[in-house]
Design a protein around this motif. Sequence first.
Motif, PDB file in Angstrom:
ATOM      1  N   SER A 114       1.436  -6.686   9.394  1.00 17.12           N
ATOM      2  CA  SER A 114       2.168  -5.288   9.285  1.00 17.12           C
ATOM      3  C   SER A 114       3.546  -5.252   9.904  1.00 17.12           C
ATOM      4  O   SER A 114       3.620  -6.267  10.694  1.00 17.12           O
ATOM      5  N   LEU A 119      11.182  -5.731   1.008  1.00 15.11           N
ATOM      6  CA  LEU A 119      11.148  -4.221   1.165  1.00 15.11           C
ATOM      7  C   LEU A 119      12.440  -3.856   1.356  1.00 15.11           C
ATOM      8  O   LEU A 119      13.245  -4.308   2.516  1.00 15.11           O
ATOM      9  N   PHE A 124       9.316  -2.138  -3.069  1.00 16.72           N
ATOM     10  CA  PHE A 124       8.897  -3.221  -2.602  1.00 16.72           C
ATOM     11  C   PHE A 124       8.853  -4.172  -3.751  1.00 16.72           C
ATOM     12  O   PHE A 124       8.372  -3.731  -4.805  1.00 16.72           O
ATOM     13  N   SER A 168       6.309  -2.626  11.537  1.00 16.50           N
ATOM     14  CA  SER A 168       6.891  -1.215  12.061  1.00 16.50           C
ATOM     15  C   SER A 168       8.104  -1.404  12.450  1.00 16.50           C
ATOM     16  O   SER A 168       8.689  -2.267  13.015  1.00 16.50           O
ATOM     17  N   LEU A 179       4.833  -1.114   7.011  1.00 19.97           N
ATOM     18  CA  LEU A 179       4.468  -2.024   5.824  1.00 19.97           C
ATOM     19  C   LEU A 179       3.196  -2.722   6.150  1.00 19.97           C
ATOM     20  O   LEU A 179       3.242  -3.280   7.337  1.00 19.97           O
ATOM     21  N   LEU A 236       9.058   3.328   9.113  1.00 20.90           N
ATOM     22  CA  LEU A 236       8.186   3.057   8.193  1.00 20.90           C
ATOM     23  C   LEU A 236       7.093   2.064   8.852  1.00 20.90           C
ATOM     24  O   LEU A 236       7.460   1.322   9.520  1.00 20.90           O
ATOM     25  N   ARG A 277       0.639  -1.391   1.194  1.00 15.09           N
ATOM     26  CA  ARG A 277       1.058   0.046   1.708  1.00 15.09           C
ATOM     27  C   ARG A 277       1.988   0.141   2.474  1.00 15.09           C
ATOM     28  O   ARG A 277       2.282  -0.747   3.292  1.00 15.09           O
ATOM     29  N   VAL A 278       3.023   0.888   2.109  1.00 17.84           N
ATOM     30  CA  VAL A 278       4.118   1.441   2.841  1.00 17.84           C
ATOM     31  C   VAL A 278       4.246   2.759   3.212  1.00 17.84           C
ATOM     32  O   VAL A 278       4.015   3.801   2.343  1.00 17.84           O
ATOM     33  N   LEU A 301      12.163   3.953  -1.331  1.00 16.96           N
ATOM     34  CA  LEU A 301      11.795   2.891  -0.835  1.00 16.96           C
ATOM     35  C   LEU A 301      11.636   1.853  -2.126  1.00 16.96           C
ATOM     36  O   LEU A 301      10.881   2.742  -3.149  1.00 16.96           O
ATOM     37  N   ARG A 347       0.181  -5.287   4.991  1.00 20.95           N
ATOM     38  CA  ARG A 347      -0.148  -6.145   3.771  1.00 20.95           C
ATOM     39  C   ARG A 347      -1.602  -6.793   4.058  1.00 20.95           C
ATOM     40  O   ARG A 347      -1.853  -7.462   5.066  1.00 20.95           O
TER      41      ARG A 347
END
Length: 709
Positions: A563, A599, A613, A565, A638, A636, A646-647, A611, A640
């Motif tokens: 992840s 991203l 990806f 941030s 992200l 944001l 998911r974002v 945004l 994975r």
Amino acid sequence: MNRFCLAVTFATALSCLSNSAAMAELQVGAAIVDVSPIEFPVLVNGGMTSKTAKQIKTPVSSRAIVVSDGSESIALVVVDSCMVPKVLLDDAKNRAAKRTKLKPDHIMISATHTHTAPSAFGALGTDADLTYIPLLRERIVESIVAAEANLQPARVGWGSAEAAEFTALRRWIRRPDRIDNDPFGNPTVRANMHAARNPDDVTGESGPEDPELSMIAFESHAGVPIAVLSNFSMHYFGDSPPISADYYGLYCNGMQNYITQKYPDAKNVVATMSHGCSGDIWRRDYAAAEPSQYSTIQSYTDALLNIATETLDAIEYDDADTIEMAESRFRLNYRVPDQQRLQWAQQIVETLEGELPKTTTEVYAREQVLLHDLQSTEVVVQAMRIGDIAIATTPNETYALSGLKLKQQSPFEKTMVIELANGADGYIPPAEQHPLGGYNTWAARSAGLEVQAEPKIVATAMRLIEKVSGKPRRPLGQPNGPACQATLDAKPFAYWRLDDMEAPIARDSSANHRDAIYEPGVVFFLEGPASAALTAIDEPNRCAHFAGGRLRSGIGGTPHGYSVSMWFWNGMPADAREISGWLFSRDHAHSTTQFGEHLGVVGSGENAGRLVFKQGTSDESLVGSTVIPRWTWNHLVLVREGSNVRVYLNGSETAEVQSESAAPPHPGLEQIFVGGRSDNDSNWEGRLDEVAFFDRVLTDDEMKRIASH
């Protein structure tokens, strides 16, 4: 030992203590001496080419304050001049020392940097006025002598106020597709003064501001003001015609008038305004929607005085039990021309046939020849304390960031930084600013010191502050707001708050000591997202501005997911390029492979401002639905997780970007890039803050707490 001897010894000790106490009493004297020219025309510097003045609009002065405790004495002198060279000031100090009890290395003399004063220093297209220099030197000495003669018992106080509406960043970063040429014909100008006149040309400011208006005030034991030394970071207002003391002189006169009206006995009070770190500062705020309401020099000064007088009235005075001063002199090299540039310059100078240059090209050609002849110079740095108040100096036009470095780390919470003191050694941009180019970096006597001059001078000033205080510097770092604490509680692999003040290390705020590396093309300590969840309410959050450089770090393999941030602020107009900029990239360096993941924010086209990806080298990408306005802060996360991407944007519980069928993350991609893609394509142009990398998938609750603001 008999009783008589004991009594004598005891009496002697008491006498010594009594004398010591008497010697420690603070005394202050102040004086003003007119340094206006008496022969006309007189040369005036502060412009690209030479000009002269034939009249005096407002007098220019030397304002001196002498502070003594009986054993130590220091002089603080501020002169209405653009810049005054070290050789002239050293001469004045030595002459003053012969006529006073002051030591030359306990005298500080600084310039206000008015651009409408007689020329005491040869810079760019203007030479020093050799007729004026002897008068200036003698009048400076007279002000010091007169100030010492006025010594009287005194108390000292400190005042500080925010005056943000009176100062702003004038140096802005240009878009990478709108780089300008320097005087040598090369496209090197990524940042320059006043580049934001056209907002579409720029991506943001190149550094922080310092809005503090500080002052050191002295009063008699009867409560009558003796002197006030103010300090503010604003380059100059601009007055016409010369000779003029600019807003500095108007401020000092206005402060004195206010004091004498309130205290009729303060007929001889001296107010002075020293120049704070203002190399990249001016009065116009290019980020504001409307121009400043203070359009005249008088309206500007009057409004600033309203803040200053309120601050002065709130000062509490006390005795100062310690006066200390320390000085360091050392040599720095000039950035001299290489042989090709020197030959180019010499050919142009030969065509001048002894005349002064009249074009920018001629000015900088002559400067190359002069720098070649000089090679290096000696600089003077000082620090002093008056009780619990510190003053540090630089002999340069110093960026606001340099002053903040000293204030943030000083053992004294009350610290003033005075620039253009004890010399006229030109601009010293922080080292990371040099690759961005611009007027402040073009090699000349007004900006010619080596690239490492700023860190060396700031480090020297910091060491001297430590010396006079007897205490170590304070550590750098922002307090943790609740969102920052939530990030730390989630146990990040690494957490870069991006509140650093210089390259190349981005400090990891987690307990893992995984510092990252800033590449060239990043500048520091700008204001980040205005959120009390990130830092203390009364302290601005700090971030980095990316201008072609990236943050890079090794992370090891993350086979099960990860992840990210971060906060981001896009400086690029939507139509500038296909991708406004890549925010995060995980791939092999110098390339994009089929396993990479990237991203960013879309630039031109129907999806502008959203945004995006992208995985691998295919043309397919995932695009968000929300248009993100330029020059706004957004957050944001992200996530994975296997083949799931998911974002989340700005704390929303609904994913902005989502895919259930992405290829799993490749465990061999052990490098990440923040603020750019792995192949350096369309790197981020704007600010980033609070970047946290997790080697696992964050829970919904963790994401919610991290994104709170």
